[in-house]
Design a protein around this motif. Structure first.
Motif, short mmCIF file in Angstrom:
data_model
loop_
_atom_site.label_atom_id
_atom_site.label_comp_id
_atom_site.label_asym_id
_atom_site.label_seq_id
_atom_site.Cartn_x
_atom_site.Cartn_y
_atom_site.Cartn_z
N VAL A 10 0.86 -1.19 0.00
CA VAL A 10 0.00 0.00 0.00
C VAL A 10 0.90 1.23 0.00
N GLU A 11 0.73 2.06 -1.01
CA GLU A 11 1.52 3.30 -1.08
C GLU A 11 0.59 4.48 -0.92
N VAL A 12 0.95 5.35 -0.01
CA VAL A 12 0.10 6.51 0.28
C VAL A 12 0.94 7.78 0.11
N THR A 13 0.39 8.75 -0.55
CA THR A 13 1.09 10.03 -0.73
C THR A 13 0.29 11.14 -0.05
N PHE A 14 0.99 11.91 0.76
CA PHE A 14 0.38 13.07 1.42
C PHE A 14 1.10 14.32 0.91
N ARG A 15 0.35 15.38 0.66
CA ARG A 15 0.94 16.66 0.23
C ARG A 15 0.37 17.77 1.10
N ARG A 137 -9.63 17.05 8.22
CA ARG A 137 -8.48 17.85 7.78
C ARG A 137 -8.03 18.81 8.88
N LEU A 138 -6.73 18.89 9.08
CA LEU A 138 -6.18 19.72 10.15
C LEU A 138 -5.28 20.80 9.56
N VAL A 139 -5.58 22.05 9.90
CA VAL A 139 -4.68 23.15 9.55
C VAL A 139 -4.01 23.61 10.84
N ARG A 140 -2.69 23.55 10.85
CA ARG A 140 -1.95 23.95 12.05
C ARG A 140 -1.44 25.38 11.89
N VAL A 141 -1.72 26.19 12.91
CA VAL A 141 -1.17 27.55 12.95
C VAL A 141 -0.31 27.63 14.21
N GLN A 148 6.76 26.13 15.18
CA GLN A 148 6.93 26.60 13.80
C GLN A 148 8.11 25.95 13.10
N ASN A 149 9.15 25.65 13.87
CA ASN A 149 10.34 25.12 13.18
C ASN A 149 10.47 23.60 13.31
N ASP A 150 9.59 22.98 14.08
CA ASP A 150 9.81 21.56 14.34
C ASP A 150 8.50 20.78 14.41
N SER A 151 7.85 20.77 15.57
CA SER A 151 6.78 19.79 15.77
C SER A 151 5.61 19.97 14.81
N ALA A 152 5.22 21.22 14.54
CA ALA A 152 3.99 21.42 13.76
C ALA A 152 4.19 21.23 12.27
N VAL A 153 5.44 21.16 11.80
CA VAL A 153 5.63 20.96 10.36
C VAL A 153 5.68 19.47 10.01
N GLY A 154 5.69 18.61 11.04
CA GLY A 154 5.85 17.17 10.80
C GLY A 154 4.54 16.42 10.69
N VAL A 155 4.59 15.11 10.89
CA VAL A 155 3.47 14.25 10.55
C VAL A 155 2.86 13.54 11.78
N THR A 170 -0.99 9.40 16.70
CA THR A 170 -1.00 8.78 15.38
C THR A 170 -0.04 9.53 14.47
N PHE A 171 0.23 8.93 13.34
CA PHE A 171 0.90 9.64 12.25
C PHE A 171 -0.20 10.17 11.33
N ALA A 172 -0.26 11.46 11.15
CA ALA A 172 -1.32 12.04 10.32
C ALA A 172 -0.84 13.39 9.81
N PRO A 173 -0.36 13.43 8.57
CA PRO A 173 0.09 14.71 8.01
C PRO A 173 -1.06 15.73 8.00
N PRO A 174 -0.72 17.00 8.21
CA PRO A 174 -1.76 18.03 8.21
C PRO A 174 -2.19 18.38 6.79
N ALA A 175 -3.28 19.15 6.70
CA ALA A 175 -3.69 19.68 5.39
C ALA A 175 -2.84 20.88 5.02
N ALA A 176 -2.41 21.63 6.02
CA ALA A 176 -1.56 22.80 5.78
C ALA A 176 -0.95 23.24 7.11
N VAL A 177 0.21 23.89 7.03
CA VAL A 177 0.84 24.51 8.20
C VAL A 177 1.05 25.99 7.86
N LEU A 178 0.54 26.87 8.70
CA LEU A 178 0.63 28.30 8.44
C LEU A 178 1.45 28.95 9.55
#
Lengths: 398, 398
Positions: A10-15, A137-141, A148-155, A170-178
């Motif tokens: 199973v291959e999953v791509t997150f953007r 969907r999660l948008v992190r601000v 900003q430089n570490d935890s919130a930019v990850g997955v 869990t591992f769950a990439p965000p929808a966006a980081v602002l």
């Protein structure tokens, strides 16, 4: 009726975009609108805000409402204000509060939960969002240097359980980081400086030139120069993102965890101080400890080791804490720093894997640490911290 | 200090074997040992067993212990026996029980949690395992037709919350799936037959030849022929696995969900009957309903529609339930089947997306359903169910 096997792959791509901006909720800033209203449809938006941020930015809640009204975003309720800080991650009631809101307002997998705050509330809201409907969907601000430089930019996301940091998650990439740099201006000095330890970490692992930048700008950073901080945050985030994208193991299925450099001791110290010590502050000590260990072992030369410890001192970050020196002769005692080695192994799973530096910009993995050398490293850092300057090593490196 | 964007791309690959075997815990069967002891290291193993399975297989718990002792597997405790069945998923206390055990026994991300049972307990234990330490390794040993051919071979887990099925959950591929056909022999007839509705579903969507196999072997399947069931389970699992691997959206980030064919009505009926109707039974009705709808709309020709409904009748599966006909004129009433359309849309998120058949082996997505046609479809199925045979449609297809 024979025995058969199907090998599943199973291959999953997150953007997701990581945006660097200023004054996110100023009406003419399009970044937030683009993040929650891709295309033309007005998706539902639930906003959760860290109460520490609302104290420093009293107009934030009304700014969010005004922004959403102006841009016709479907804000389902006034922003929900929850406690921030590591202690909030101890309390599962906050997870339930967020999930109640997700349920009440009918947030679905194409709707947005937006979290504005420090790394702890982002972890907590992220966990609630990732498990509701198997992930809305999660948008992190993120509003701190560290997030900003570490935890919130990850997955990743998490809360604490069984008295253990990040036990649930869990591992769950965000929808966006602002990343809005304006939030950094109101941080207290501890949070402003503490977050830089992750920048030092990733520079030590991957980018000697970035380490030199941090050395060169240590005085400016300590004096709260926003331009210097802006570059430090950007480059640190970029190096983290590159690592996650290219390491080959973004969901950490194996044992190798180079980005956890310095973190075994940091996690333990945070717990020992009952989270009085903040994560970034603990990471600075953890990196100083593992660098000193590498030096005493003969792995890292004296000059490089001195530069590392000196940088933390120049940034106003401690390299030692009294609880580091407690019960070192009783590694089985949960009050001993050394017990943290096994806890770290258990959290990662599999074999103990620790990154040690060969040089600035280059790490290598080892699978055990010598308790006697660790004790000497702690003593040396105690002396340095008390003197306020780096002294030569008492015993020459092998 | 300009605005900048980093576009992050994270690619994750998961691999797991799906094994088809018999007598998994017989001492000379290597499949279980290979699954939990890859390489030579003795990883920890925590086993959770469905109490329904221990009732049908009273020696199972001691068989597991004997097998692990013989093969020197590190079984951390006697198997934990928990209630199975959909009702267990309503009770979050069971999740806590599993997580307590994971914590107590120091199960880490390289250790194994093994769950033996039906789809519900696999979902529940999977959720507990996926959130502990951000995911410990899960080996699924499904014991029902439905879990062996469908739910347990996939990438999801869940528990119910807020009175809603699967409200909490994550996407988390297992470490391995071990299908032991011997467990099927002790199922009651409802579970033996009910699970076949997922085989009918995937045949209708993807493989007309497999549909013909099911028609041809309907009598044998109903008479509990294990060889026929063996093929039905294998081919159904294989088609599901292929879909997950090749659909391009294994974690369901988009709106398209072809494998949920027939499931909007099935989920609603399960809730309306308070889970008295089992999932497979509800899916049979849901497929019959959407196939009848497609036929009444002129999409699916009469002969194909008749074959579908007739197959369910031949398999001893109902195509109608009294609660299907309640409150059809009040689509807003939560007691109305039609309310299930919006609940389904909300669970998936985004636009309502329903798969309808153009022919046996070929589906197509639509984004709305006509309530009047739905009502006619329900009436027609009621008549068929009461007569026990497929009657011609009262109104000619357009």
């Amino acid at each position: 009726m024979m025995a058969r096997t199907i090998q599943q792959v199973v291959e999953v791509t997150f953007r997701y975009p990581v945006e660097f901006t200023e004054h996110l909720f100023q009406l003419d800033n399009p970044v937030f609108r683009h993040a929650v209203a891709p295309g033309s449809s007005a998706k539902k938006v639930l906003v959760v805000v860290d109460d520490g941020v609302t104290k420093a930015h009293p107009s934030l809640v009304s700014d969010v409402q005004h922004y959403c009204a102006t841009h016709q975003l479907n804000l389902v309720a006034p922003p929900l204000v929850l406690p921030g800080g590591e202690r909030a991650k101890q309390d599962s009631a906050h997870v339930v509060t967020v999930q109640d809101a997700i349920n009440t307002h009918g947030i679905d997998r194409h709707s947005y939960v937006v979290v504005v705050g420090g790394g702890a509330i982002i972890d907590l809201v992220g966990y609630a969002a990732a498990t509701a409907h198997r992930g809305v969907r999660l948008v992190r601000v993120p509003t701190t240097v560290l997030s900003q430089n570490d935890s919130a930019v990850g997955v990743k996301n998490s809360v604490n359980a069984y008295g253990k940091k990040n036990w649930l998650g869990t591992f769950a990439p965000p929808a966006a980081v602002l990343n809005d740099r304006h939030f950094l201006t109101t941080l207290d000095d501890r949070d402003w400086l503490g977050g830089l330890s992750e920048a030092v970490k990733v520079a030590l692992l991957k980018d000697a030139a970035f380490f030199a930048f941090l050395e060169e700008h240590a005085t400016a950073l300590r004096a709260r120069d926003l331009a210097a901080m802006d570059h430090a945050v950007y480059r640190c985030a970029e190096l983290h993102l590159q690592h996650i994208a290219t390491s080959g193991d973004p969901f950490e299925q194996g044992s190798s965890r180079p980005l956890d450099f310095g973190h075994w001791a940091a996690h333990k110290l945070e717990a020992l101080t009952r989270y009085e010590l903040r994560h970034g502050e603990a990471v600075a000590i953890g990196i100083a400890l593992d660098s000193t260990y590498a030096h005493l072992e003969g792995r890292l030369r004296e000059e490089a080791w001195q530069r590392i410890v000196q940088l933390f001192l120049n940034l106003g970050l401690s390299v030692w804490h009294p609880l580091l020196s407690e019960k070192l002769d009783n590694p089985q005692d949960p009050g001993s720093l050394i017990a943290g080695l096994n806890e770290f192994r258990e959290h990662l799973g599999g074999q103990l894997t620790i990154t040690l530096l060969d040089d600035i910009g280059r790490g290598q993995e080892v699978h055990e640490m010598d308790h006697a050398v660790l004790k000497r490293a702690v003593s040396l850092l105690e002396r340095i911290q008390k003197q306020g300057e780096v002294c030569p090593t008492p015993t020459p490196a092998r």
